[in-house]
Write a protein that holds these residues in place. Structure first.
Motif, PDB file in Angstrom:
ATOM      1  N   PHE A 170     -34.627 -27.736  14.648  1.00  0.00           N
ATOM      2  CA  PHE A 170     -33.621 -28.670  14.112  1.00  0.00           C
ATOM      3  C   PHE A 170     -33.346 -29.848  15.045  1.00  0.00           C
ATOM      4  O   PHE A 170     -33.459 -29.726  16.273  1.00  0.00           O
ATOM      5  N   VAL A 171     -33.014 -30.953  14.425  1.00  0.00           N
ATOM      6  CA  VAL A 171     -32.424 -32.112  15.120  1.00  0.00           C
ATOM      7  C   VAL A 171     -31.327 -32.580  14.172  1.00  0.00           C
ATOM      8  O   VAL A 171     -31.617 -32.933  13.021  1.00  0.00           O
ATOM      9  N   GLU A 172     -30.102 -32.541  14.620  1.00  0.00           N
ATOM     10  CA  GLU A 172     -28.983 -32.908  13.738  1.00  0.00           C
ATOM     11  C   GLU A 172     -27.975 -33.763  14.500  1.00  0.00           C
ATOM     12  O   GLU A 172     -27.725 -33.523  15.683  1.00  0.00           O
ATOM     13  N   HIS A 173     -27.387 -34.723  13.812  1.00  0.00           N
ATOM     14  CA  HIS A 173     -26.270 -35.423  14.459  1.00  0.00           C
ATOM     15  C   HIS A 173     -24.990 -34.667  14.128  1.00  0.00           C
ATOM     16  O   HIS A 173     -24.883 -34.058  13.044  1.00  0.00           O
ATOM     17  N   VAL A 174     -24.055 -34.669  15.072  1.00  0.00           N
ATOM     18  CA  VAL A 174     -22.821 -33.886  14.908  1.00  0.00           C
ATOM     19  C   VAL A 174     -21.613 -34.765  15.236  1.00  0.00           C
ATOM     20  O   VAL A 174     -21.768 -35.874  15.765  1.00  0.00           O
ATOM     21  N   GLY A 175     -20.443 -34.245  14.951  1.00  0.00           N
ATOM     22  CA  GLY A 175     -19.223 -34.986  15.254  1.00  0.00           C
ATOM     23  C   GLY A 175     -19.036 -35.106  16.764  1.00  0.00           C
ATOM     24  O   GLY A 175     -19.347 -34.179  17.513  1.00  0.00           O
ATOM     25  N   ASN A 196     -23.716 -39.984  16.326  1.00  0.00           N
ATOM     26  CA  ASN A 196     -23.977 -39.327  17.599  1.00  0.00           C
ATOM     27  C   ASN A 196     -22.831 -38.397  17.942  1.00  0.00           C
ATOM     28  O   ASN A 196     -21.737 -38.585  17.408  1.00  0.00           O
ATOM     29  N   PRO A 197     -23.030 -37.449  18.860  1.00  0.00           N
ATOM     30  CA  PRO A 197     -24.268 -37.076  19.527  1.00  0.00           C
ATOM     31  C   PRO A 197     -25.181 -36.274  18.602  1.00  0.00           C
ATOM     32  O   PRO A 197     -24.841 -36.009  17.446  1.00  0.00           O
ATOM     33  N   HIS A 198     -26.348 -35.896  19.157  1.00  0.00           N
ATOM     34  CA  HIS A 198     -27.310 -35.075  18.425  1.00  0.00           C
ATOM     35  C   HIS A 198     -27.431 -33.701  19.074  1.00  0.00           C
ATOM     36  O   HIS A 198     -27.266 -33.581  20.289  1.00  0.00           O
TER      37      HIS A 198
END
Ligand SMILES: C[S@@+](CC[C@H](N)C(=O)[O-])C[C@H]1O[C@@H](n2cnc3c(N)ncnc32)[C@H](O)[C@@H]1O
Length: 300
Positions: free
Chosen positions: A229-234, A291-293
């Motif tokens: 996985f590569v996900e952007h998060v709060g 961002n961030p990831h």
């Protein structure tokens, strides 16, 4: 391909496949309401039933059954409608076009992280499923491993298909080794334990139900299989970035097909019940407030 929709959501109707005989698909309660068409008349019609009457009786029988027969909706479409209701054609086309154009600089920056995690597929994954494949920016990472690799990409936006197919061709993946399925992550139309790896990049921000999608990923992964996985998060609570994300979130969801800026996806993946999770964080300058990831590997 073994299509299967899991009964994980009881509200998704599992319907009988279209059968050649109308009787096979007519619900029993409807059958009960239908008058009984006496087969007894077929072999030994009473005197008052002529050959013409018999034919018209059969026709009436067929018409009555046909009028009661509603072609079943394939479950894959029920799930699509529930988790990603149809958007206007122009919107889907526009979003696919924007994604295909805007991705270049982002992909250049994220490449070092992707290379790192995708190198784990080498020799371990022959059948890969990508959730929300979009325009297919990850296909180059699979095809470089081996031309034997088989990739299934699912996405509810049908307009992504032509871009994904073109990415597959550019990556050197033979057309027979790539399949695009119009479906959602919440109801993956594949059998249990049927893939070696699941990939999802920038997709858990967009799915309607994150927990259900992760549950589905685990279901289709074989034991020991990998989820990359590569996900952007709060951003961190209390930060200026988080404040901005909260303000921009509704606009982002409208413009970017349901993408949420403030999801705590890293934590959700970590507690989703994988046997182990390697999770890293990165800040990508090209992604500004997206961002961030988090990126990494979870093992079933
Ligand atoms: C931001 S794009 C990312 C596309 C691609 N994974 C990438 O890294 O460029 C999000 C993708 O998720 C897809 N998507 C949205 N809802 C989904 C769902 N419920 N299940 C699977 N994919 C979904 C969208 O159609 C879109 O292609």
């Amino acid at each position: 391909m073994d299509f299967h929709v899991p009964p994980s959501d009881p509200s998704i109707k599992l319907t009988t496949p279209l059968a050649l005989s109308p009787n096979a698909s007519t619900p029993t309660h409807q059958m009960a309401a239908a008058p009984s068409f006496a087969p007894r008349n077929r072999r030994n019609p009473p005197d008052h039933v002529s050959a013409v009457d018999d034919t018209s009786l059969k026709l009436q029988h067929w018409e009555l059954l046909s009028s009661q027969f509603t072609p079943p909706t394939p479950p894959i479409h029920d799930a699509l409608n529930k988790f990603h209701p149809p958007r206007p054609d122009w919107y889907e086309e526009f979003y696919a076009l924007v994604l295909s154009r805007a991705a270049e600089s982002y992909e250049a920056e994220v490449a070092r992280y992707k290379s790192q995690i995708f190198s784990n597929l080498r020799g371990k994954a022959q059948k890969i499923l990508e959730i929300g494949i979009g325009t297919g920016p990850n296909l180059r990472y699979y095809a470089s491993d081996s031309s034997d690799v088989e990739v299934i990409g699912i996405d509810p936006n049908q307009k992504m298909e032509k871009y994904a197919r073109s990415s597959a061709a550019s990556a050197g993946l033979p057309p027979s080794n790539f399949e695009f399925i119009h479906a959602v992550g919440e109801a993956i139309p594949l059998s249990d334990a049927s893939v070696d790896a699941v990939v999802g990049t920038l997709v858990l921000c967009s799915v309607k139900d994150v927990d259900m999608t992760l549950k589905e990923m685990k279901r289709v992964l074989r034991p020991g299989g990998l989820y990359l996985f590569v996900e952007h998060v709060g951003a961190k609570e209390g930060s200026i970035l988080r404040f901005l994300q909260r303000i921009l979130d509704p606009l982002q969801q409208t413009l970017a097909d349901g993408c949420h800026l403030t999801r705590d996806t890293g934590n959700i993946i970590s507690t989703a019940g994988f046997s182990s999770v390697e999770l890293n964080m990165a800040f990508l300058s090209k992604a500004t407030f997206v961002n961030p990831h988090v990126y990494g590997i979870a093992y079933k």
